[in-house]
Design a protein around this motif. Structure first.
Motif, mmCIF file in Angstrom:
data_model
loop_
_atom_site.group_PDB
_atom_site.id
_atom_site.type_symbol
_atom_site.label_atom_id
_atom_site.label_comp_id
_atom_site.label_asym_id
_atom_site.label_seq_id
_atom_site.Cartn_x
_atom_site.Cartn_y
_atom_site.Cartn_z
ATOM 1 N N TYR A 94 10.194 10.346 0.418
ATOM 2 C CA TYR A 94 8.902 10.725 0.173
ATOM 3 C C TYR A 94 8.232 9.659 0.504
ATOM 4 C CZ TYR A 94 10.573 14.238 -3.012
ATOM 5 O OH TYR A 94 11.184 15.236 -3.425
ATOM 6 N N LEU A 95 7.102 9.475 0.991
ATOM 7 C CA LEU A 95 6.256 8.177 1.143
ATOM 8 C C LEU A 95 4.735 8.440 0.705
ATOM 9 C CD1 LEU A 95 6.092 5.767 2.988
ATOM 10 C CD2 LEU A 95 4.871 6.812 4.876
ATOM 11 N N HIS A 96 4.541 7.383 -0.083
ATOM 12 C CA HIS A 96 3.328 7.742 -0.995
ATOM 13 C C HIS A 96 2.522 6.621 -0.428
ATOM 14 C CE1 HIS A 96 0.609 8.717 -4.386
ATOM 15 N NE2 HIS A 96 0.249 7.431 -4.331
ATOM 16 N N MET A 97 1.240 7.023 0.051
ATOM 17 C CA MET A 97 0.396 5.864 0.945
ATOM 18 C C MET A 97 -0.969 6.008 0.249
ATOM 19 S SD MET A 97 1.348 7.354 4.759
ATOM 20 C CE MET A 97 0.514 8.950 4.393
ATOM 21 N N ASP A 98 -1.412 4.757 -0.252
ATOM 22 C CA ASP A 98 -2.493 4.360 -0.856
ATOM 23 C C ASP A 98 -3.377 3.478 0.062
ATOM 24 O OD1 ASP A 98 -0.890 4.084 -4.066
ATOM 25 O OD2 ASP A 98 -2.153 5.644 -3.345
ATOM 26 N N SER A 99 -4.606 3.268 -0.127
ATOM 27 C CA SER A 99 -5.454 2.608 0.155
ATOM 28 C C SER A 99 -5.463 2.642 1.635
ATOM 29 C CB SER A 99 -5.173 1.285 0.031
ATOM 30 O OG SER A 99 -5.344 0.933 -1.442
ATOM 31 N N ARG A 142 0.907 -1.173 0.042
ATOM 32 C CA ARG A 142 0.020 -0.032 -0.050
ATOM 33 C C ARG A 142 0.867 1.057 0.060
ATOM 34 N NH1 ARG A 142 -2.869 1.332 4.245
ATOM 35 N NH2 ARG A 142 -1.833 0.002 5.619
ATOM 36 N N PHE A 143 2.123 1.145 0.591
ATOM 37 C CA PHE A 143 2.866 2.315 0.788
ATOM 38 C C PHE A 143 3.961 2.172 -0.231
ATOM 39 C CE2 PHE A 143 1.655 3.938 5.307
ATOM 40 C CZ PHE A 143 0.483 3.893 4.899
ATOM 41 N N THR A 144 4.621 3.347 -0.401
ATOM 42 C CA THR A 144 5.879 3.397 -1.395
ATOM 43 C C THR A 144 6.691 4.216 -0.989
ATOM 44 O OG1 THR A 144 4.648 2.491 -3.484
ATOM 45 C CG2 THR A 144 6.951 3.222 -3.822
ATOM 46 N N ILE A 145 8.043 4.181 -0.534
ATOM 47 C CA ILE A 145 9.077 5.001 -0.277
ATOM 48 C C ILE A 145 9.976 5.324 -1.599
ATOM 49 C CG2 ILE A 145 10.672 3.163 0.550
ATOM 50 C CD1 ILE A 145 11.305 5.309 2.896
#
Length: 127
Positions: A80-85, A67-70
């Motif tokens: 950066y931390l992209h947080m989905d769902s 769900r998350f991508t660093i």
């Protein structure tokens, strides 16, 4: 000395997305791994994600995998931390951290492995 400043937190509904940013200043190029931790009142800092200086190695906590991508931009000394769902259980104060140990592919998994921390940015996920 390294100063870390987080941004991008806020209030979002469950299922939504947010992107956290962390910019390093000072002696930023002396750092290696950078990571994100989450804290809620009364609990210890929980590992969320980390990335090596090279960007080729990453690590994620079990609760955020998939769900998350660093990611990081070394030219801008930012992570950066992209947080989905997003889920209500993702709610907390998110801290950016940077370390001075290890090599280009080192990933820090624990709070004690880091040498610098930001002030945190609040993420609140409503149900």
């Amino acid at each position: 000395q390294v100063t870390l400043v987080e941004s991008g937190g806020g209030l979002v509904q469950a299922g939504g997305s947010l992107r956290l940013s962390c910019t390093a200043s000072g002696d930023a190029y002396s750092t290696t791994t950078m990571g994100w931790f989450r804290q809620v009142p009364g609990q210890a800092h929980l590992f969320v994600a980390a990335i090596s200086w090279s960007g080729e190695s990453t690590g994620y906590g079990d609760s955020v995998k998939g769900r998350f991508t660093i990611s990081r931009d070394n030219a801008k000394t930012a992570v950066y931390l992209h947080m989905d769902s997003l889920k209500p259980s993702d709610t907390g104060l998110y801290y950016c951290a940077a370390a001075r140990r290890g090599g280009y592919d080192y990933v820090g998994w624990g709070w004690p492995e880091y040498d610098y921390w930001g002030q945190g940015t609040q993420v609140t996920v409503s149900s």
